[in-house]
Design a protein around this motif. Structure first.
Motif, PDB file in Angstrom:
ATOM      1  N   MET A  42      -0.730   2.693  -1.682  1.00 18.82           N
ATOM      2  CA  MET A  42      -1.044   1.962  -0.458  1.00 18.82           C
ATOM      3  C   MET A  42       0.058   2.073   0.592  1.00 18.82           C
ATOM      4  SD  MET A  42      -2.762  -1.457  -2.104  1.00 18.82           S
ATOM      5  CE  MET A  42      -3.320  -2.143  -0.551  1.00 18.82           C
ATOM      6  N   LEU A  43       1.290   2.300   0.140  1.00 20.70           N
ATOM      7  CA  LEU A  43       2.416   2.327   1.070  1.00 20.70           C
ATOM      8  C   LEU A  43       2.350   3.577   1.942  1.00 20.70           C
ATOM      9  CD1 LEU A  43       5.274   1.108  -1.282  1.00 20.70           C
ATOM     10  CD2 LEU A  43       3.592  -0.216  -0.013  1.00 20.70           C
ATOM     11  N   GLY A  44       2.621   3.383   3.234  1.00 20.09           N
ATOM     12  CA  GLY A  44       2.605   4.493   4.171  1.00 20.09           C
ATOM     13  C   GLY A  44       1.344   4.575   5.002  1.00 20.09           C
ATOM     14  N   ASP A  45       0.319   3.825   4.631  1.00 14.47           N
ATOM     15  CA  ASP A  45      -0.945   3.806   5.381  1.00 14.47           C
ATOM     16  C   ASP A  45      -1.310   2.363   5.705  1.00 14.47           C
ATOM     17  OD1 ASP A  45      -1.581   6.624   5.214  1.00 14.47           O
ATOM     18  OD2 ASP A  45      -2.010   6.281   3.099  1.00 14.47           O
ATOM     19  N   TYR A  46      -1.766   2.136   6.923  1.00 15.88           N
ATOM     20  CA  TYR A  46      -2.236   0.798   7.282  1.00 15.88           C
ATOM     21  C   TYR A  46      -3.406   0.436   6.378  1.00 15.88           C
ATOM     22  CZ  TYR A  46       0.714   0.850  11.376  1.00 15.88           C
ATOM     23  OH  TYR A  46       1.802   0.883  12.198  1.00 15.88           O
ATOM     24  N   GLN A  47      -3.398  -0.790   5.891  1.00 13.12           N
ATOM     25  CA  GLN A  47      -4.420  -1.237   4.954  1.00 13.12           C
ATOM     26  C   GLN A  47      -5.352  -2.244   5.624  1.00 13.12           C
ATOM     27  OE1 GLN A  47      -4.764   0.111   1.886  1.00 13.12           O
ATOM     28  NE2 GLN A  47      -3.056   1.434   2.472  1.00 13.12           N
ATOM     29  N   PRO A  48      -6.645  -2.134   5.339  1.00 11.35           N
ATOM     30  CA  PRO A  48      -7.594  -3.115   5.882  1.00 11.35           C
ATOM     31  C   PRO A  48      -7.456  -4.440   5.143  1.00 11.35           C
ATOM     32  CG  PRO A  48      -8.691  -1.674   4.320  1.00 11.35           C
ATOM     33  CD  PRO A  48      -7.279  -1.151   4.468  1.00 11.35           C
ATOM     34  N   ALA A  49      -8.107  -5.445   5.664  1.00 11.31           N
ATOM     35  CA  ALA A  49      -8.153  -6.727   4.954  1.00 11.31           C
ATOM     36  C   ALA A  49      -8.906  -6.527   3.642  1.00 11.31           C
ATOM     37  CB  ALA A  49      -8.856  -7.775   5.803  1.00 11.31           C
ATOM     38  N   ILE A  50      -8.349  -7.062   2.597  1.00 13.18           N
ATOM     39  CA  ILE A  50      -8.992  -7.055   1.285  1.00 13.18           C
ATOM     40  C   ILE A  50      -8.935  -8.503   0.827  1.00 13.18           C
ATOM     41  CG2 ILE A  50      -8.901  -6.164  -1.072  1.00 13.18           C
ATOM     42  CD1 ILE A  50      -7.320  -3.758   0.094  1.00 13.18           C
ATOM     43  N   PRO A  51      -9.983  -9.285   1.142  1.00  9.10           N
ATOM     44  CA  PRO A  51      -9.927 -10.722   0.900  1.00  9.10           C
ATOM     45  C   PRO A  51      -9.428 -11.049  -0.493  1.00  9.10           C
ATOM     46  CG  PRO A  51     -11.909 -10.162   2.081  1.00  9.10           C
ATOM     47  CD  PRO A  51     -11.263  -8.856   1.671  1.00  9.10           C
ATOM     48  N   PRO A  52      -8.527 -11.990  -0.577  1.00  6.70           N
ATOM     49  CA  PRO A  52      -8.066 -12.910   0.463  1.00  6.70           C
ATOM     50  C   PRO A  52      -6.855 -12.405   1.256  1.00  6.70           C
ATOM     51  CG  PRO A  52      -7.123 -13.581  -1.615  1.00  6.70           C
ATOM     52  CD  PRO A  52      -7.983 -12.363  -1.901  1.00  6.70           C
ATOM     53  N   PHE A  53      -6.545 -11.142   1.162  1.00 12.18           N
ATOM     54  CA  PHE A  53      -5.344 -10.596   1.791  1.00 12.18           C
ATOM     55  C   PHE A  53      -5.654 -10.057   3.190  1.00 12.18           C
ATOM     56  CE2 PHE A  53      -5.011 -10.261  -2.777  1.00 12.18           C
ATOM     57  CZ  PHE A  53      -3.838 -10.959  -2.998  1.00 12.18           C
ATOM     58  N   PRO A  54      -4.718 -10.256   4.140  1.00  5.89           N
ATOM     59  CA  PRO A  54      -4.964  -9.824   5.523  1.00  5.89           C
ATOM     60  C   PRO A  54      -4.767  -8.320   5.692  1.00  5.89           C
ATOM     61  CG  PRO A  54      -2.748 -10.697   5.344  1.00  5.89           C
ATOM     62  CD  PRO A  54      -3.404 -10.907   3.999  1.00  5.89           C
ATOM     63  N   ARG A  55      -5.341  -7.790   6.761  1.00  4.24           N
ATOM     64  CA  ARG A  55      -5.077  -6.399   7.112  1.00  4.24           C
ATOM     65  C   ARG A  55      -3.640  -6.288   7.572  1.00  4.24           C
ATOM     66  NH1 ARG A  55      -3.950  -4.828  11.612  1.00  4.24           N
ATOM     67  NH2 ARG A  55      -4.770  -4.765  13.653  1.00  4.24           N
ATOM     68  N   TRP A  56      -3.093  -5.092   7.441  1.00  5.50           N
ATOM     69  CA  TRP A  56      -1.711  -4.879   7.851  1.00  5.50           C
ATOM     70  C   TRP A  56      -1.626  -4.797   9.371  1.00  5.50           C
ATOM     71  CZ3 TRP A  56       1.095  -0.799   4.374  1.00  5.50           C
ATOM     72  CH2 TRP A  56       1.104  -1.247   3.055  1.00  5.50           C
ATOM     73  N   ALA A  57      -0.697  -5.525   9.941  1.00  4.06           N
ATOM     74  CA  ALA A  57      -0.459  -5.481  11.386  1.00  4.06           C
ATOM     75  C   ALA A  57       0.224  -4.161  11.750  1.00  4.06           C
ATOM     76  CB  ALA A  57       0.433  -6.655  11.793  1.00  4.06           C
ATOM     77  N   ASP A  58      -0.017  -3.725  12.976  1.00  6.41           N
ATOM     78  CA  ASP A  58       0.659  -2.519  13.469  1.00  6.41           C
ATOM     79  C   ASP A  58       2.160  -2.768  13.530  1.00  6.41           C
ATOM     80  OD1 ASP A  58      -1.799  -1.305  13.799  1.00  6.41           O
ATOM     81  OD2 ASP A  58      -1.908  -1.710  15.948  1.00  6.41           O
ATOM     82  N   LEU A  59       2.929  -1.712  13.315  1.00  9.28           N
ATOM     83  CA  LEU A  59       4.381  -1.825  13.457  1.00  9.28           C
ATOM     84  C   LEU A  59       4.720  -2.104  14.914  1.00  9.28           C
ATOM     85  CD1 LEU A  59       5.622   1.172  11.261  1.00  9.28           C
ATOM     86  CD2 LEU A  59       5.591  -1.257  10.671  1.00  9.28           C
ATOM     87  N   LYS A  60       5.747  -2.902  15.132  1.00  8.57           N
ATOM     88  CA  LYS A  60       6.207  -3.176  16.495  1.00  8.57           C
ATOM     89  C   LYS A  60       6.853  -1.923  17.074  1.00  8.57           C
ATOM     90  CE  LYS A  60       7.252  -8.063  15.829  1.00  8.57           C
ATOM     91  NZ  LYS A  60       8.330  -9.059  15.846  1.00  8.57           N
ATOM     92  N   ASP A  61       6.815  -1.805  18.397  1.00  5.18           N
ATOM     93  CA  ASP A  61       7.454  -0.665  19.050  1.00  5.18           C
ATOM     94  C   ASP A  61       8.935  -0.571  18.682  1.00  5.18           C
ATOM     95  OD1 ASP A  61       5.085   0.090  20.237  1.00  5.18           O
ATOM     96  OD2 ASP A  61       5.523  -0.908  22.153  1.00  5.18           O
ATOM     97  N   SER A  62       9.611  -1.711  18.581  1.00  4.25           N
ATOM     98  CA  SER A  62      11.033  -1.703  18.233  1.00  4.25           C
ATOM     99  C   SER A  62      11.238  -1.164  16.808  1.00  4.25           C
ATOM    100  CB  SER A  62      11.635  -3.108  18.360  1.00  4.25           C
ATOM    101  OG  SER A  62      10.968  -4.010  17.495  1.00  4.25           O
TER     102      SER A  62
END
Length: 150
Positions: A42-62
């Motif tokens: 799973m690491l290295g790819d944005y993950q969708p919500a998998i209830p009860p877990f939230p989707r991964w937020a985009d990385l901040k520009d910083s």
């Protein structure tokens, strides 16, 4: 199924009892490995919500700028050097398989902090692979009862 005398059945059941604990341990080990491999992947790819877990937020520009400055790829969340991925393991203790990370920051990523959103990977890996892991345990436990047939 072939007919069997009570004496033969009793002998067979006594032998099965001796191997059931080992079969359970092998099944739990396989189940833990299934979830471990999923979590690592799973690491290295944005993950969708998998209830009860939230989707991964985009990385901040910083964060993206910092990654680039340090020589990492721009947008592979939770994957820099591979240390976090390589820290994910499983082990069996008693009647339980545990999947965990030895990385000191893993909990911060899994649950988030006041400054960082959660990017859970162990919990969602279990949810995704629960049926497969359960089947692995069941198959190993059933094998001694069915002469190894699954």
């Amino acid at each position: 199924m072939a007919e069997m005398s009570f004496a033969a059945l009793a002998l067979r059941l006594s032998r099965i009892g001796a191997v059931m604990g080992r079969a359970q341990q092998r099944g739990l080990d396989e189940a833990g490995r299934i979830v471990e491999v999923e979590a690592r992947g799973m690491l290295g790819d944005y993950q969708p919500a998998i209830p009860p877990f939230p989707r991964w937020a985009d990385l901040k520009d910083s964060t993206i700028r910092d990654r680039l400055r340090r020589g990492f790829t721009a947008n592979d969340p939770l994957l820099r050097s591979g240390e976090l991925r390589d820290s994910i393991h499983h082990e069996v203790r008693g009647n339980t398989a545990f999947v965990f990370s030895r990385d000191i920051n893993a909990g911060r990523h899994e649950f988030g902090t006041s400054k960082m959103p959660p990017r859970p990977f162990i919990g969602p890996a279990l949810v995704r692979k629960l049926d497969e892991a359960g089947k692995a345990v069941a198959d190993h436990i059933a094998a001694p009862l069915t002469n190894g047939r699954r």
